[in-house]
Design a protein around this motif. Sequence first.
Motif, short mmCIF file in Angstrom:
data_model
loop_
_atom_site.label_atom_id
_atom_site.label_comp_id
_atom_site.label_asym_id
_atom_site.label_seq_id
_atom_site.Cartn_x
_atom_site.Cartn_y
_atom_site.Cartn_z
N HIS A 20 0.92 -1.08 -0.01
CA HIS A 20 0.15 -0.04 -0.20
C HIS A 20 0.54 1.72 -0.67
CE1 HIS A 20 -4.02 2.41 0.87
NE2 HIS A 20 -2.98 3.10 1.67
N GLN A 21 0.67 2.17 -1.24
CA GLN A 21 1.17 3.32 -1.02
C GLN A 21 1.24 4.71 -0.12
OE1 GLN A 21 4.12 3.15 -2.11
NE2 GLN A 21 4.34 0.95 -3.16
N PHE A 22 1.33 4.78 0.65
CA PHE A 22 0.83 5.45 1.28
C PHE A 22 1.26 6.83 1.20
CE2 PHE A 22 1.22 2.46 5.19
CZ PHE A 22 -0.90 2.48 5.50
N LYS A 23 0.31 7.97 0.73
CA LYS A 23 1.28 9.61 0.93
C LYS A 23 1.60 10.00 1.77
CE LYS A 23 -1.54 10.52 -3.02
NZ LYS A 23 -3.55 9.93 -2.52
N GLU A 24 2.76 11.05 1.22
CA GLU A 24 3.79 11.39 2.72
C GLU A 24 2.51 12.69 2.98
OE1 GLU A 24 7.27 13.17 0.85
OE2 GLU A 24 7.46 11.33 -1.28
N ASN A 25 1.64 13.49 3.11
CA ASN A 25 1.51 14.22 3.44
C ASN A 25 0.32 13.71 3.84
OD1 ASN A 25 -1.12 15.77 4.51
ND2 ASN A 25 -0.48 17.67 2.91
N LYS A 26 0.10 13.80 5.58
CA LYS A 26 -0.05 13.52 6.91
C LYS A 26 -2.00 12.55 6.73
CE LYS A 26 -0.02 13.74 11.29
NZ LYS A 26 -0.40 14.46 12.76
N GLU A 27 -2.77 14.53 5.74
CA GLU A 27 -3.73 14.44 6.17
C GLU A 27 -4.56 13.43 4.25
OE1 GLU A 27 -2.12 16.65 6.71
OE2 GLU A 27 -3.45 17.12 8.32
N ASP A 28 -3.27 13.29 3.51
CA ASP A 28 -4.32 12.72 2.78
C ASP A 28 -3.98 10.97 2.69
OD1 ASP A 28 -3.99 15.48 0.86
OD2 ASP A 28 -1.65 15.13 0.23
N ALA A 29 -2.78 10.93 3.41
CA ALA A 29 -2.77 9.34 4.10
C ALA A 29 -3.59 9.15 5.07
CB ALA A 29 -1.49 9.20 4.41
N LEU A 30 -4.08 9.79 5.70
CA LEU A 30 -5.20 9.28 6.91
C LEU A 30 -6.80 9.84 6.00
CD1 LEU A 30 -4.53 11.44 9.78
CD2 LEU A 30 -3.96 8.80 9.66
N LYS A 31 -6.69 10.09 4.37
CA LYS A 31 -7.93 10.07 4.01
C LYS A 31 -7.98 9.20 3.16
CE LYS A 31 -11.30 13.46 1.92
NZ LYS A 31 -12.46 12.08 2.42
N ASP A 32 -7.06 8.45 2.03
CA ASP A 32 -7.01 7.07 1.64
C ASP A 32 -7.69 6.15 3.00
OD1 ASP A 32 -5.73 8.18 -0.60
OD2 ASP A 32 -3.98 7.54 -0.36
N LEU A 33 -7.09 6.19 4.04
CA LEU A 33 -7.48 5.30 4.67
C LEU A 33 -8.73 5.25 4.90
CD1 LEU A 33 -4.97 4.94 7.99
CD2 LEU A 33 -5.02 3.41 6.02
N GLU A 34 -9.18 6.18 4.78
CA GLU A 34 -10.98 6.34 5.20
C GLU A 34 -11.73 5.97 4.03
OE1 GLU A 34 -11.80 10.82 5.82
OE2 GLU A 34 -10.25 10.60 7.80
N GLU A 35 -11.53 6.63 2.43
CA GLU A 35 -11.51 5.94 1.72
C GLU A 35 -11.65 4.30 1.56
OE1 GLU A 35 -12.64 7.78 -0.98
OE2 GLU A 35 -12.71 9.38 0.39
N LEU A 36 -10.83 3.45 2.11
CA LEU A 36 -10.68 2.02 1.75
C LEU A 36 -12.36 1.42 2.03
CD1 LEU A 36 -7.52 0.50 1.24
CD2 LEU A 36 -7.56 0.32 3.24
N VAL A 37 -12.25 2.25 3.64
CA VAL A 37 -13.42 1.18 4.23
C VAL A 37 -14.31 0.49 3.39
CG1 VAL A 37 -15.54 1.67 5.94
CG2 VAL A 37 -13.04 2.11 6.74
N LYS A 38 -15.34 2.09 2.49
CA LYS A 38 -16.03 1.59 1.40
C LYS A 38 -15.86 0.61 0.26
CE LYS A 38 -16.92 6.77 1.55
NZ LYS A 38 -16.67 7.64 1.02
N LYS A 39 -14.74 0.63 0.11
CA LYS A 39 -13.92 -0.54 -0.80
C LYS A 39 -13.91 -1.95 -0.02
CE LYS A 39 -11.22 2.90 -2.32
NZ LYS A 39 -9.41 3.73 -2.46
N LEU A 40 -14.09 -2.35 0.87
CA LEU A 40 -13.54 -3.26 1.88
C LEU A 40 -14.78 -4.26 1.27
CD1 LEU A 40 -11.23 -1.78 4.77
CD2 LEU A 40 -9.70 -3.48 2.41
N PRO A 41 -13.98 -5.78 1.33
CA PRO A 41 -15.69 -7.08 1.45
C PRO A 41 -16.15 -6.92 2.35
CG PRO A 41 -13.56 -7.84 0.77
CD PRO A 41 -13.36 -6.01 0.92
N TRP A 42 -16.94 -6.41 3.37
CA TRP A 42 -16.86 -6.74 4.48
C TRP A 42 -18.13 -7.54 4.95
CZ3 TRP A 42 -14.60 -4.63 8.75
CH2 TRP A 42 -13.97 -3.18 8.08
N THR A 43 -18.81 -8.74 3.70
CA THR A 43 -19.81 -8.98 4.31
C THR A 43 -19.55 -10.68 4.70
OG1 THR A 43 -20.88 -7.99 2.29
CG2 THR A 43 -21.90 -10.62 2.36
N ASP A 44 -18.37 -11.24 3.87
CA ASP A 44 -18.43 -12.45 4.30
C ASP A 44 -17.26 -12.76 5.75
OD1 ASP A 44 -19.35 -14.15 2.23
OD2 ASP A 44 -17.36 -13.97 0.65
#
Length: 433
Positions: A20-44
């Motif tokens: 996972h390529q983390f952004k260097e900027n803290k805000e961007d890196a944390l925003k990426d983690l937030e975005e991740l939640v919607k994309k994850l396959p939670w059901t199973d």
Amino acid sequence: VHRLRSVDNLFVVVQEFKDHQFKENKEDALKDLEELVKKLPWTDPLKVWELNNSLKKKKTKRKKHNLQSTASKEKLNDNGEEEEPDQKDASKQEDCTQNAEGVEPASGQDTEKTQGVASRNGEEEEEDDNEQSDAKDELQAGSGSETKAGDGKTSEGEVKVLKFRVTCNRAGDKHSFTSNEAARSFGGAVQEHFQWKADMTNFDVEVLLNIHNNEVVVGIALTEESLHRRNITHFGPTTLRSTLAYGMLRLCDPQPTDIIVDPMCGTGAIPIEGATEWPSCYHIAGDNNPQAVKRAANNICSLLKKNESKESSTSLGIPLDIIQWDICNLPLRTGSVDIVVTDMPFGKRIGSKKKNWDLYPACLMEMGRICTPGTGRAVLLTQDKKCFAKALSRMGHIWRKGQTVWVNVGGLHAAVYLLKRTWERAEEKRSFW
């Protein structure tokens, strides 16, 4: 999976990102983690989490909650008929997550340590921590009820909102954020996505965010309390984890009728694990500290009581004895022992490094005396590797080093040594016997 003996915590993997390529900027890196939640396959994974709850006995301390999520509508039965296909999803996590015993004061305690260290809080418990029931009883990872995933309703028809927390373990020095910040951002997104309620102590679901350099693993905890706390009720200052004790015993491959001795048993973690898992061997535990012997005896009593209540008839007892003795003068006949397994003093909390220089060679000598020449073996754990290597070089005529396994003991880099007894006869120093 819950019956595995060398695993501390279990979690079901939601998704793993190898690079996972983390952004260097803290805000961007944390925003990426937030975005991740919607994309994850939670059901199973949530189905597995729910099945995990339905297989466990109810724990009276927790209120019942139902899982309000996108997971399946099908009702999971109580006796675990659907266990098999899901078991492959349960990832074994050795020593990597925190125990979920409500240790973190804030979301995802700031674990700026290497990953192996984070789950250490079970080690120095209060002495009378009597919350130990059968390992299978204490693995509460969420609601203790058999829930139906889809409807999120209780029997009264009201909707119960699930409580959750995010625990983040972060290792690596290239991140612009702390584990606390990652847990907070990720947790906020999880809350928004599921409409769950955040609760740091009385949670139903624990979401794990493990970040190791560029590797990210998102999981859901299946154990509420680390599995290593299965047998010990009275903890000492350096109580060994049952999971590590099991691994050490496995190394020496105990055979039926073997006599296994732990000459520095402390609270008895190794012999108790041995007697439980290898009941066809005979286990002898000893220590020079009367307080340690007392704690070990209490742990044995607790185990006997647990066995009695399990079998609901008279228990046969366990093949284990405890005695107070001097490690350098063991009251055992020469060549009478098959295996010696012990956790040697590191010289930090107990004893000192200086004392170890005399103690280690004397211990190896006496262990060599009681071990059967040619077939005897010893598995010894220590963090004082320099001193041990020196002692072993002096005792090369009695012990040959077979294998070394590196282990992390509460952040200390320690080693487990497998030694084989040579055919050389140990000198008898028992002229008075």
